[in-house]
Design an enzyme around this catalytic site. Structure first.
Site, mmCIF file in Angstrom:
data_model
loop_
_atom_site.group_PDB
_atom_site.id
_atom_site.type_symbol
_atom_site.label_atom_id
_atom_site.label_comp_id
_atom_site.label_asym_id
_atom_site.label_seq_id
_atom_site.Cartn_x
_atom_site.Cartn_y
_atom_site.Cartn_z
ATOM 1 N N THR A 1 15.707 -20.711 -8.323
ATOM 2 C CA THR A 1 13.960 -21.609 -9.100
ATOM 3 C C THR A 1 13.920 -22.090 -10.652
ATOM 4 O OG1 THR A 1 13.421 -19.329 -9.062
ATOM 5 C CG2 THR A 1 13.085 -20.236 -7.416
ATOM 6 N N LYS A 2 15.138 -21.686 -11.616
ATOM 7 C CA LYS A 2 14.649 -22.251 -12.920
ATOM 8 C C LYS A 2 14.926 -23.484 -13.270
ATOM 9 C CE LYS A 2 14.279 -17.260 -14.206
ATOM 10 N NZ LYS A 2 14.329 -17.130 -12.566
ATOM 11 N N ASN A 3 14.793 -23.130 -14.511
ATOM 12 C CA ASN A 3 14.255 -25.190 -15.794
ATOM 13 C C ASN A 3 16.018 -25.553 -14.739
ATOM 14 O OD1 ASN A 3 11.861 -23.266 -15.813
ATOM 15 N ND2 ASN A 3 11.975 -25.104 -17.520
ATOM 16 N N LEU A 4 17.490 -24.796 -15.340
ATOM 17 C CA LEU A 4 18.433 -25.285 -14.556
ATOM 18 C C LEU A 4 18.997 -24.476 -14.160
ATOM 19 C CD1 LEU A 4 20.450 -27.379 -15.679
ATOM 20 C CD2 LEU A 4 21.681 -25.472 -17.423
ATOM 21 N N TYR B 1 19.220 -19.353 -12.403
ATOM 22 C CA TYR B 1 18.740 -18.683 -10.723
ATOM 23 C C TYR B 1 17.971 -19.876 -10.170
ATOM 24 C CZ TYR B 1 16.810 -15.956 -6.881
ATOM 25 O OH TYR B 1 16.349 -16.113 -5.858
#
Length: 391
Positions: free
Chosen positions: A188-191, A186
């Site tokens: 906002t995620k780290n990837l 998503y």
């Protein structure tokens, strides 16, 4: 009357898509093939290699990943599945959509996830058939110890690793040795890809089953039916979902992966800067750091205890007026009317730690695009608000 503007604006989240990822997306868009195709297996192989996992299956979201992983267990309808109540509602919807029965677990006071003692107590009551494990905020939890506490075989553990990408226990990254670890891409995620998810597994047969299940149970996707020299026939041997990954996502993800290690280091630097700056503010508790493990630092959730001048909601509003975005992770599942009606009042009654943690938690901005000065500004505002009355 004029409104005083904030001295600085620090958004809670910012999705960065690297230049190479933009170029890769443009190449796919001009190729004439944008859905699941040749880029998807390449992304799967590269994502698995980054983690050190034998197999990765790319899907449409982490929520879909959890549902597919549960469906692949072939449990009897209505089987009880243990899950934290302090989690994203979608993770529990995945249990419901799998035809299974969620059993809510209270949170641990420190890590915000669940403990073997909590799991063992619940297992005595309901004899669970599976357990969904959450790496809350990026804090890695040992699935093996929780499986043992639940009296479940390791293949009955589904890891909700939406927050866990980049975390490690010892020298093994979360998802590298899992039967089913579910990741999110998503925005906002780290990837960050925008949307999408993946399941990693050590079981080749399970990976092949999941690849069929992610696209209506079809034995061959469109690329393998319409590509050069291919034929149109396919079979349907298992139930499935519309949960496939696209080549547009895969191309972006492949380029973003080249930056992931650097982004993880930056998250660690920012978390350490928060730790130092907030350590002297009374009533503010920083998130815990795991022993013998590596935090993914997807979130930086502080606790606002009675020693601080303001409550959580008042602090969030005061920070907003000063240009600082915040969020809360999460509203406990048992607070929602849908789940209260589904599970019954008794199942939602004895979850006091999650109730208390929810009322005190506030997630501060944490993403690789933050400048050191952004973190300093956020911490300065929190410290200043501890010394003045805010009305």
């Amino acid at each position: 009357m004029t409104t005083k503007l904030a001295a600085r604006t620090v958004p809670y989240a910012r999705c960065h898509i690297a230049d190479e990822a933009r170029a890769a997306a443009a190449e796919v868009l001009s190729s004439g093939w944008v859905t699941t195709g040749p880029q998807t297996p390449l992304f799967e192989a590269e994502f698995a290699a980054w983690l050190g996992a034998p197999e990765a299956v790319a899907v449409s979201s982490c929520t879909a990943a959890i549902e597919l992983a549960l469906r692949a267990l072939r449990l009897p309808p209505g089987s009880p599945v243990l899950t934290p109540t302090l989690t994203f509602c979608g993770a529990v919807h995945a249990i419901v959509h799998s035809g299974l029965q969620p059993v809510l677990l209270d949170a641990d006071e420190e890590t915000l996830t669940v403990t073997p003692a909590t799991v063992a107590a619940a297992a005595e009551r309901v004899r669970p058939k599976a357990l969904v494990v959450q790496h809350m905020a990026g804090y890695p939890v040992p699935g093996g110890a929780l499986a043992e506490a639940a009296r479940l075989a390791p293949e009955r553990i589904v890891e909700d690793a939406a927050h866990g990408l980049g975390a490690a226990i010892g020298d093994r990254r979360v998802g590298s040795a899992s039967e089913a670890a579910c990741f999110s891409f998503y925005a906002t995620k780290n990837l960050p890809i925008g949307e999408g998810g993946a399941i990693t597994t050590t079981d080749h047969d399970r990976a092949e089953l999941l690849r069929e299940m992610r696209l209506h149970g079809m034995s061959r996707d469109a690329w393998r039916r319409y590509g050069p020299g291919a034929g149109w026939r396919y079979d349907v041997r298992v139930e499935g979902l519309k949960a496939n990954f696209t080549d547009l996502q895969a191309a972006i993800g492949r380029a973003q992966l080249h930056h992931l290690s650097g982004w993880q280091r930056r998250r660690e630097e920012l978390a350490a800067r928060y730790d130092r700056a907030l350590s002297t503010v009374p009533g503010i508790t920083a998130p815990p750091r795991p022993a013998h493990a590596r935090h993914a630092w997807h979130l930086y959730p502080i606790r606002i205890t009675p020693g601080y001048r303001l409550g959580r909601d008042a602090l969030a509003e005061a920070l907003r007026s000063r240009g600082v975005g915040t969020s809360v992770h999460f509203i406990p599942v048992h607070h929602f009317p849908y789940f209260r009606a589904l599970l019954g009042a008794a199942a939602c009654r004895s979850l006091p730690v999650a109730d208390r943690v929810f009322a005190q938690s506030l997630s501060l901005p944490l993403h690789p695009g933050l400048a050191d000065a952004d973190v300093d500004y956020v911490c300065d505002q929190i410290a200043a608000l501890a010394r003045v009355n805010v009305r």
